[in-house]
Design a protein around this motif. Structure first.
Motif, PDB file in Angstrom:
ATOM      1  N   UNK B 211     -39.762 -16.420 -29.718  1.00 55.32           N
ATOM      2  CA  UNK B 211     -39.815 -17.272 -28.530  1.00 55.32           C
ATOM      3  C   UNK B 211     -38.519 -17.205 -27.739  1.00 55.32           C
ATOM      4  N   UNK B 212     -37.391 -17.248 -28.442  1.00 57.11           N
ATOM      5  CA  UNK B 212     -36.102 -17.337 -27.744  1.00 57.11           C
ATOM      6  C   UNK B 212     -35.000 -16.635 -28.502  1.00 57.11           C
ATOM      7  N   UNK B 213     -34.045 -16.126 -27.743  1.00 59.79           N
ATOM      8  CA  UNK B 213     -32.779 -15.653 -28.301  1.00 59.79           C
ATOM      9  C   UNK B 213     -31.684 -16.535 -27.712  1.00 59.79           C
ATOM     10  N   UNK B 214     -30.952 -17.214 -28.598  1.00 57.89           N
ATOM     11  CA  UNK B 214     -29.808 -18.023 -28.172  1.00 57.89           C
ATOM     12  C   UNK B 214     -28.542 -17.186 -28.190  1.00 57.89           C
ATOM     13  N   UNK B 215     -27.766 -17.272 -27.112  1.00 57.57           N
ATOM     14  CA  UNK B 215     -26.448 -16.621 -27.101  1.00 57.57           C
ATOM     15  C   UNK B 215     -25.399 -17.605 -26.597  1.00 57.57           C
ATOM     16  N   UNK B 216     -24.157 -17.277 -26.847  1.00 53.82           N
ATOM     17  CA  UNK B 216     -23.030 -17.935 -26.202  1.00 53.82           C
ATOM     18  C   UNK B 216     -22.396 -16.887 -25.293  1.00 53.82           C
ATOM     19  N   UNK B 217     -21.634 -17.292 -24.268  1.00 54.19           N
ATOM     20  CA  UNK B 217     -21.094 -16.286 -23.333  1.00 54.19           C
ATOM     21  C   UNK B 217     -20.085 -15.363 -24.002  1.00 54.19           C
ATOM     22  N   UNK B 218     -19.436 -15.853 -25.045  1.00 55.50           N
ATOM     23  CA  UNK B 218     -18.607 -15.017 -25.932  1.00 55.50           C
ATOM     24  C   UNK B 218     -18.713 -15.714 -27.272  1.00 55.50           C
ATOM     25  N   UNK B 219     -18.252 -15.081 -28.318  1.00 53.87           N
ATOM     26  CA  UNK B 219     -18.447 -15.646 -29.648  1.00 53.87           C
ATOM     27  C   UNK B 219     -17.264 -16.543 -29.996  1.00 53.87           C
ATOM     28  N   UNK B 220     -17.524 -17.819 -30.265  1.00 53.31           N
ATOM     29  CA  UNK B 220     -16.439 -18.761 -30.527  1.00 53.31           C
ATOM     30  C   UNK B 220     -16.701 -19.567 -31.791  1.00 53.31           C
ATOM     31  N   UNK B 221     -16.681 -18.886 -32.929  1.00 57.27           N
ATOM     32  CA  UNK B 221     -16.862 -19.617 -34.192  1.00 57.27           C
ATOM     33  C   UNK B 221     -15.634 -20.485 -34.480  1.00 57.27           C
ATOM     34  N   UNK B 222     -15.770 -21.466 -35.355  1.00 57.85           N
ATOM     35  CA  UNK B 222     -14.595 -22.177 -35.850  1.00 57.85           C
ATOM     36  C   UNK B 222     -14.042 -21.394 -37.033  1.00 57.85           C
ATOM     37  N   UNK B 223     -12.774 -21.578 -37.317  1.00 63.06           N
ATOM     38  CA  UNK B 223     -12.105 -20.934 -38.455  1.00 63.06           C
ATOM     39  C   UNK B 223     -12.039 -19.405 -38.339  1.00 63.06           C
ATOM     40  N   UNK B 224     -12.239 -18.878 -37.134  1.00 65.57           N
ATOM     41  CA  UNK B 224     -12.157 -17.421 -36.952  1.00 65.57           C
ATOM     42  C   UNK B 224     -11.866 -17.123 -35.487  1.00 65.57           C
ATOM     43  N   UNK B 225     -11.245 -15.967 -35.232  1.00 65.17           N
ATOM     44  CA  UNK B 225     -10.920 -15.611 -33.847  1.00 65.17           C
ATOM     45  C   UNK B 225     -12.168 -15.527 -32.977  1.00 65.17           C
ATOM     46  N   UNK B 226     -11.992 -15.804 -31.676  1.00 69.69           N
ATOM     47  CA  UNK B 226     -13.082 -15.617 -30.716  1.00 69.69           C
ATOM     48  C   UNK B 226     -13.263 -14.126 -30.463  1.00 69.69           C
ATOM     49  N   UNK B 227     -14.474 -13.749 -30.114  1.00 68.38           N
ATOM     50  CA  UNK B 227     -14.748 -12.342 -29.803  1.00 68.38           C
ATOM     51  C   UNK B 227     -15.463 -12.240 -28.472  1.00 68.38           C
ATOM     52  N   UNK B 228     -14.940 -11.400 -27.585  1.00 65.50           N
ATOM     53  CA  UNK B 228     -15.563 -11.177 -26.289  1.00 65.50           C
ATOM     54  C   UNK B 228     -16.728 -10.198 -26.444  1.00 65.50           C
ATOM     55  N   UNK B 229     -17.679 -10.213 -25.489  1.00 63.07           N
ATOM     56  CA  UNK B 229     -18.769  -9.241 -25.567  1.00 63.07           C
ATOM     57  C   UNK B 229     -18.235  -7.821 -25.326  1.00 63.07           C
ATOM     58  N   UNK B 230     -18.752  -6.872 -26.078  1.00 65.34           N
ATOM     59  CA  UNK B 230     -18.338  -5.474 -25.914  1.00 65.34           C
ATOM     60  C   UNK B 230     -19.526  -4.625 -25.521  1.00 65.34           C
ATOM     61  N   UNK B 231     -19.254  -3.569 -24.782  1.00 67.52           N
ATOM     62  CA  UNK B 231     -20.303  -2.612 -24.387  1.00 67.52           C
ATOM     63  C   UNK B 231     -21.526  -3.305 -23.790  1.00 67.52           C
ATOM     64  N   UNK B 232     -21.264  -4.259 -22.894  1.00 68.38           N
ATOM     65  CA  UNK B 232     -22.372  -4.956 -22.224  1.00 68.38           C
ATOM     66  C   UNK B 232     -23.383  -5.555 -23.195  1.00 68.38           C
TER      67      UNK B 232
END
Lengths: 434, 434
Positions: B211-232
């Motif tokens: 039904x759905x795919x949930x995303x965040x605009x970039x990955x921002x977990x707690x207790x770990x570095x944020x990760x930007x989207x790569x390769x579109x």
């Protein structure tokens, strides 16, 4: 019915907006704008479809005491109190001042405010069985959390709730089926109000599997009369829960602190393990609470509970002062007296015009009902006439009174009702038989 | 582990309260009171266990601009902004005034206020793909509702979300397992960030069921570095969703309107079908929102959505003005510039003292991270020193900047950080290798 993208502007509103009372021209204009940018225009309990479309105002401009003004400037004597939260009257000066004072320093921090502790202490002091309290923003926040606490405490999955009861918007209990899948309610079972056999049969067939039984202090469905507990029904529920190690959860969101300053269970002679509050807790400031027993404190600490705005200091300060005023001024007794006056007057005026009106439920939150008016058409006709004359009654939800309703405003409402009845013709079926 | 009733007073707090910095005596006294009446004392994202117990203040007294004062009178230069909502600075005069003006007339009515329509119109205008908007109080209110809209629109059950993403407190996605049963997550599947193979494999194996795919605009977990989207990566998610009739839901609660005045998807070049906002929407006033496409409007109108306080006029007015200011003053650019200054300064000062610091994620909400500091001990030591010197940094959650942070306050924070680094000894593993 696969989802397919489509361009802007291909949506047709589901509600007929062709009929509007002429006094609602600004409501209509705003609603037509809303339909463009909001699914259904207005949703939830304040949606036109939940009231009297084209007759009830769609947008409010201001309110004070027991009256509100709509966006067209029409003034109404109010008997819905924002669907419950307004227990002391709109814009109660003492509550507003306490909230403003807290807010003037800031409101949302990285930490809770002092008011968080003070409010928890006050609730534990006020609610006889309560050893602890937690806070949310919505009623649903705390009912759903309470369900999880019961599952955590018992290691069981099954949840029993009353047929027709409302416990919030979450999938396990939401009214309606949009977006709900069967798995959401796989462990939810519904028993009948005042029906010990239905409850006990269920408890037997699900023996050892039931985590919680949800109850309301009395039965308050929409579109049907309220029903009080009979033959100590809730004491029986409590006894069954206690002997089976089941968590008894009281959803006291509808009338908590309106019927009794210590919570509605005090009016009905039973004691739950967890109680959920919202509405009357803070006279309109957004806050909900759950309180519970020490035996559940460790489980409660394990169930995740948080929200971006849950520490807003103004709502905590408002709740504290609201609870203090409710006790100090014996607000429940005052509201009950005004509710009695209203119900007595309505019943008398109805009878004088040949209508058999019953006021069901507690007088502080009455659900008036015309005998044999199963499709609610007589009630809708009555509420249509009343709102046009300036009294805001609801045709199929319980009404609410507040401490701002005094004898003069009640008598004014009765006079409006009397006028309405005199313009209506009772059919054979709804005629007063006395 | 059957539930059994017990008397008051038999509960032992789960958190060690034996250590407290001496500057926190009032925080400590209040927390000891809280432990008596609240499970865990303080819960959720503001709980001591989620920060630095005994070192971070437990209760706040007041705040203004980019500083807050705790209940002991200690003043902190703040880099958490109430965990996000404070985007313009604490007690922003224009927002407070707009909210107060709306509130002075009343706040919670039986109907929405004009602000409801105006805010929906503004969101539809502001967010490029949005045709409609709805409002709630919590972020969870709108993420869970969006999930249901997707199920309603598609007639499918499966939901895909990112491993390690936070979408709220509801059982389908809550972090932790207290009170959660397996059925709550029966149809939830988790794919990896920046991992097209993991997503596509899942979409293939669940073909026709998602039904759905949930995303965040970039990955921002707690207790770990944020990760930007790569390769579109997010464009790829969008393409897969579009071609398979799946609803792409953007959870933009963390940074919505902080990175871009039109929503964070604008910073990353993709377009979801529904986006969820909260936090920065109203500078601390309690409101959340979902916006979506017309193709989902009919489904959205069918999914039940309501809450006792959702029409509070002050929060609607605050959101409207907050969004206007964000665009008018180009707040995202300002915050990014200050975030750049902060990150550059921290990295420089760290390097000067032998520490390899990285600032991950967007500069407006950076997650600083010491290289090789996998157990976060160096970061905890740094944040412990910093808070004692008056800078409130978080050791394992992204930080937030606001429009109230100016060059002077950033430089002050860098100076404090510099002092901290100079007192710390880099171990071999975290040493700057440059």
């Amino acid at each position: 019915m696969a989802f397919a993208l489509a361009g802007k502007g291909d949506f047709r509103p589901p509600i007929d907006v062709s009929f509007f009372d002429s006094r609602l021209s600004e409501s209509r204009a705003l609603f037509e704008r809303a339909l463009q940018v909001v699914p259904g225009g207005i949703y939830g309990h304040t949606s036109p479809a939940a009231g009297l479309p084209g007759v009830f105002p769609y947008f409010a401009e201001s309110a004070e005491g027991c009256r509100f003004t709509d966006v067209d400037g029409n003034v109404y004597l109010d008997f819905m109190c924002g669907f419950g939260p307004i227990v002391l009257g709109y814009r109660h000066p003492e509550v507003e001042e306490a909230a403003a004072e807290a807010k003037a320093k800031g409101n949302l921090y990285n930490q809770p405010s002092r008011g968080f502790v003070e409010l928890a202490e006050l609730l534990v002091e006020r609610v006889d069985f309560a050893d602890w309290a937690v806070f949310g923003k919505n009623g649903s926040d705390v009912t759903t959390w309470a369900l999880q606490v019961a599952r955590e405490a018992t290691g069981r999955k099954k949840i029993l709730m009353l047929k027709g009861a409302y416990h919030g918007v979450d999938a396990w209990c939401a009214p309606g089926y949009g977006g709900i899948i069967e798995e959401d309610r796989e462990h939810i079972h519904r028993f009948g109000w005042n029906d010990p056999a239905s409850l006990c049969g269920m408890l037997e067939s699900l023996s050892g599997q039931v985590a919680a039984v949800f109850v309301t202090p009395y039965h308050h469905p929409s579109f049907a009369p309220s029903e009080m507990p009979e033959n100590n029904f809730l004491s029986l529920v409590q006894k069954e829960c206690n002997s089976r190690g089941i968590v008894m959860i009281l959803d006291d969101i509808r009338t908590g602190f309106r019927l009794h300053s210590g919570g509605s269970h005090r009016s009905f002679g039973f004691e739950p393990d967890i109680a959920c509050y919202c509405k009357a807790l803070a006279n309109g400031f957004p806050i909900s609470a759950a309180v519970g027993r020490n035996a559940l404190k460790a489980a409660a600490a394990k169930v995740f509970l948080t929200g971006s705005y849950w520490n807003n200091a103004d709502a905590m300060a408002a709740a504290k002062v609201c609870l203090q005023i409710i006790e100090r001024e014996n607000v429940p007794a005052k509201i009950e007296a005004m509710g009695n006056r209203l119900c007595r007057g309505l019943i008398e005026q109805a009878a004088r015009n040949g209508f058999a009106l019953q006021c069901t439920g507690p007088r502080a939150a009455p659900y008036p009902f015309f005998k044999e008016d199963r499709d609610l058409r007589v009630m809708q006709e009555f509420c249509t006439k009343a709102v046009r004359k300036g009294a805001f009654f609801h045709p199929h939800h319980n009404w609410f009174l507040s401490a701002a309703h005094d004898e003069a405003s009640i008598d004014e409402a009765i006079a409006i009702a009397s006028e309405c009845f005199s313009e209506m013709r009772p059919s054979e079926t709804v005629k007063e038989s006395a």
